[in-house]
Design an enzyme around this catalytic site. Sequence first.
Site, short mmCIF file in Angstrom:
data_model
loop_
_atom_site.label_atom_id
_atom_site.label_comp_id
_atom_site.label_asym_id
_atom_site.label_seq_id
_atom_site.Cartn_x
_atom_site.Cartn_y
_atom_site.Cartn_z
N CYS A 2 0.82 -1.22 0.00
CA CYS A 2 0.00 0.00 0.00
C CYS A 2 0.85 1.27 0.00
O CYS A 2 1.89 1.33 0.63
CB CYS A 2 -0.87 0.04 1.24
SG CYS A 2 -1.88 -1.41 1.44
N ARG A 27 5.03 0.33 -6.00
CA ARG A 27 4.99 -0.49 -4.78
C ARG A 27 4.05 -1.68 -4.92
O ARG A 27 4.12 -2.62 -4.14
CB ARG A 27 4.55 0.37 -3.59
CG ARG A 27 5.52 1.48 -3.24
CD ARG A 27 4.92 2.44 -2.25
NE ARG A 27 4.73 1.85 -0.95
CZ ARG A 27 5.62 1.87 0.04
NH1 ARG A 27 6.77 2.46 -0.15
NH2 ARG A 27 5.36 1.32 1.20
N TRP A 76 -3.05 -2.61 -1.56
CA TRP A 76 -2.66 -3.98 -1.92
C TRP A 76 -3.42 -4.86 -0.93
O TRP A 76 -3.11 -4.88 0.26
CB TRP A 76 -1.15 -4.14 -1.77
CG TRP A 76 -0.61 -5.40 -2.34
CD1 TRP A 76 -0.23 -5.61 -3.64
CD2 TRP A 76 -0.35 -6.63 -1.65
NE1 TRP A 76 0.24 -6.89 -3.79
CE2 TRP A 76 0.18 -7.54 -2.60
CE3 TRP A 76 -0.53 -7.07 -0.33
CZ2 TRP A 76 0.53 -8.84 -2.27
CZ3 TRP A 76 -0.17 -8.36 -0.01
CH2 TRP A 76 0.36 -9.23 -0.96
N ASN A 100 -1.66 1.72 5.88
CA ASN A 100 -0.76 0.70 5.37
C ASN A 100 -0.40 -0.18 6.56
O ASN A 100 -0.04 0.33 7.61
CB ASN A 100 0.50 1.37 4.78
CG ASN A 100 1.50 0.36 4.26
OD1 ASN A 100 1.23 -0.82 4.20
ND2 ASN A 100 2.67 0.85 3.88
N GLY A 101 -0.51 -1.50 6.39
CA GLY A 101 -0.19 -2.41 7.50
C GLY A 101 -1.34 -3.37 7.74
O GLY A 101 -2.25 -3.48 6.92
N GLU A 481 18.37 -16.60 -8.85
CA GLU A 481 17.90 -15.25 -9.13
C GLU A 481 17.32 -15.17 -10.55
O GLU A 481 16.29 -14.54 -10.77
CB GLU A 481 19.05 -14.26 -8.92
CG GLU A 481 18.80 -12.85 -9.42
CD GLU A 481 17.59 -12.15 -8.79
OE1 GLU A 481 17.00 -12.69 -7.85
OE2 GLU A 481 17.22 -11.07 -9.29
N LYS A 485 13.49 -14.03 -11.36
CA LYS A 485 13.22 -12.89 -12.24
C LYS A 485 12.23 -13.28 -13.31
O LYS A 485 11.26 -12.59 -13.57
CB LYS A 485 14.54 -12.44 -12.87
CG LYS A 485 14.70 -10.98 -13.11
CD LYS A 485 15.10 -10.18 -11.91
CE LYS A 485 14.24 -10.30 -10.71
NZ LYS A 485 14.76 -9.84 -9.49
N GLU A 488 8.63 -13.94 -11.94
CA GLU A 488 7.96 -12.71 -11.49
C GLU A 488 7.31 -11.95 -12.62
O GLU A 488 6.22 -11.42 -12.46
CB GLU A 488 8.99 -11.75 -10.87
CG GLU A 488 9.37 -12.03 -9.45
CD GLU A 488 10.24 -10.89 -8.89
OE1 GLU A 488 11.35 -10.70 -9.39
OE2 GLU A 488 9.77 -10.20 -7.97
N HIS A 504 18.10 -36.64 -9.38
CA HIS A 504 17.45 -37.11 -8.16
C HIS A 504 15.96 -36.80 -8.16
O HIS A 504 15.33 -36.82 -7.10
CB HIS A 504 18.15 -36.51 -6.94
CG HIS A 504 19.58 -36.91 -6.85
ND1 HIS A 504 19.98 -38.15 -6.42
CD2 HIS A 504 20.71 -36.25 -7.21
CE1 HIS A 504 21.30 -38.23 -6.49
NE2 HIS A 504 21.77 -37.09 -6.97
N LYS A 606 6.30 -4.04 -4.36
CA LYS A 606 7.74 -3.74 -4.33
C LYS A 606 8.29 -3.89 -2.92
O LYS A 606 9.38 -4.41 -2.72
CB LYS A 606 7.95 -2.32 -4.84
CG LYS A 606 9.41 -1.88 -4.86
CD LYS A 606 10.19 -2.63 -5.93
CE LYS A 606 11.65 -2.22 -5.97
NZ LYS A 606 12.45 -3.23 -6.71
C1 AGP Z 1 12.72 -8.95 -6.42
O1 AGP Z 1 12.62 -8.98 -7.80
C2 AGP Z 1 11.50 -9.14 -5.71
N1 AGP Z 1 10.46 -8.29 -6.14
C3 AGP Z 1 11.52 -9.48 -4.25
O2 AGP Z 1 11.93 -10.81 -4.19
C4 AGP Z 1 12.38 -8.63 -3.28
O3 AGP Z 1 13.72 -8.81 -3.57
C5 AGP Z 1 12.07 -9.04 -1.83
O4 AGP Z 1 10.73 -8.78 -1.57
C6 AGP Z 1 12.96 -8.36 -0.83
O5 AGP Z 1 12.77 -6.99 -0.81
P1 AGP Z 1 13.78 -6.03 -0.07
O6 AGP Z 1 15.08 -6.15 -0.77
O7 AGP Z 1 13.19 -4.67 -0.24
O8 AGP Z 1 13.86 -6.47 1.34
#
Ligand code: AGP
Length: 611
Positions: A2, A27, A76, A100-101, A481, A485, A488, A504, A606
């Site tokens: 949010c 965000r 969100w 937010n929260g 990673e 990526k 996502e 395995h 985000k």
């Molecule tokens: C990265 O592409 C992601 N959107 C997500 O995994 C992110 O890295 C994770 O939420 C951690 O966020 P931060 O680095 O702000 O703690």
Amino acid sequence: MCGIVGYSGYRDASDVLVSGLTRLEYRGYDSAGIAVFEKDGNVTQVKAKGELKNLKNKLSDEYKPVGITGIGHTRWATHGEPSDLNSHPHRGRRVTIVHNGIIENYAELKAFLTDNGYEFFTATDTEVAANLLDYYYKGDPLRCITDFMSEVVGSFALGIMFDDIKDTIYAVRKESPLIVGVGDNEAFIASDVTAILEYTKKYYLLEHNEIAKLTANSVEFYNHRLKRFEKELKIADWDLNAAEKGGYPHYMIKEIHEQPTAVKTTITPRIKNGLPDLSECGITAEKLQTYRRIFIVACGTAMYAGMVGKYLIEGLARVPVEVDVASEFRYRNPIIGKGDLVIIISQSGETADSLEALKISKSLGAETLGIVNVKGSSIARNSDMLIYTHAGPEIAVASTKAYMVQLSVMYLFAFKLALAKGAISIEECERLTKGLAATPELIQNSIDTVINDCQFVATKLVAADDLFYLGRGLDYALSLEGSLKLKEITYIHSESYASGELKHGPISLICEGMPVIAIATQKSLIPKTVSNVEEVKARGAMTILVCDEETVFGEETQKALDYIIKVPKTDEVLMPMSAIVPLQLLAYYTSVNKGIDMDKPRNLAKSVTVE
Ligand code: AGP
């Protein structure tokens, strides 16, 4: 997650709120709304499910409230589906709020308020918060807010307007971040500074349990005992250009291209006389010698940067490292204490699980080191030692440049630790540091070298439903990673496996045409990874290999490789800085080909500020 914006000043509040919300879009959100004190003193709300453009359309086609004070929100969803009704702001009888929260005891509070004659129309915890504020409101807003704080369990950042106190906004936070901006004859609240950069760079960081009262001409701060106090004014060092696309079609590709500069800004001040120097961050050789074990705790991409760190630290400094997912670490009763170092990596510095892991580590007696991008964020402020990464604002939800600078800090740290522990010689440390200092050019070179190949290979990935990434050692850490990526931002199911694990179990999933992306940059492991690639090729996979430009394959091996993406070579240990680039670009161009808005992928936020 949010986003909150609030404004009191002389401009059209609806416009300022919508422009702030637009800057907070990154965000992640599923609906949006604003509430404005109109000239007649009434509070008018406009809300819309879905993208911000739906709210903008409503404001232009139906009604735009006119006033100079208001609050806005991108939601969100946590409690209740995304809908116009569940969107913020929410009203109590005489109170309007954005939140937010998560209010954890909202069900209990709702029952209490229902018994006291309150009615509820939405499925949100925020409507409960609005009514609880109304319940406590007896004409003194500050007292009402502290009464509220003493009842509520959970996390919150709130923007609050009381019907009878015109053109004034109150704000309070516990856990969830909130800043207070000040300009000439105007004041703001926002979830982060990017929302207000268009108007001012001057801001205050609201701390836990602090309350702010804002009007156009004044900002006052109170603690939870209602004692007024002064705060230090901060000046944002991010400019508006950094938070805009600057001619690129998407933030993600802009941020990929910003990586060389970001790494340079991060490492240059920390290399002195050819060696890593982290003394300004409180990290000295004497201190490093004392650590017996290291834990790296983070989430998502930041955690995968930590995985690379583990291979580096263990390989070079011979200090045992455990990498933990923060959400697991906090509940697994970790065995840590004095003599242990816990490194928390976070771009936002506000990730709820990572922040909690930090607090637990401190309470158990471990020393903590934060590696954080956002200045003044909660993790930055709570860490014993702190290394800021200098990526600038990262707007795309899929992290690229923040990951790259996290890697660069992992290198600085690993080299420094290895030297302090006597595991490498000073000459070796100088050689490695020299290689690191050259990585900005290396990354640029990698982008230039692979961009066309990635565009082409991405056309082969669009139709895939499932995909594997493979690697060994540092390449495995990197493949984790790469896989994250891709999933996502392309919505293709993708998994990463240590190549040796294939037989395995996972190999049973290989079928005709399934893409398998292998990374093989570590000389001694290349033959092993390549033979795993041959195994999947024999079972029908479409194979893509990422390797360095000097690797050559025999004729037979060539046959097993459908596509080869060659990246510039550097010292083997630094290859992740070069090899991550095609993984980022493959994900980006596949997303482009699928017509997905990769800057705002579905369901993702985000900054994950709730558990
Ligand atoms: C990265 O592409 C992601 N959107 C997500 O995994 C992110 O890295 C994770 O939420 C951690 O966020 P931060 O680095 O702000 O703690």
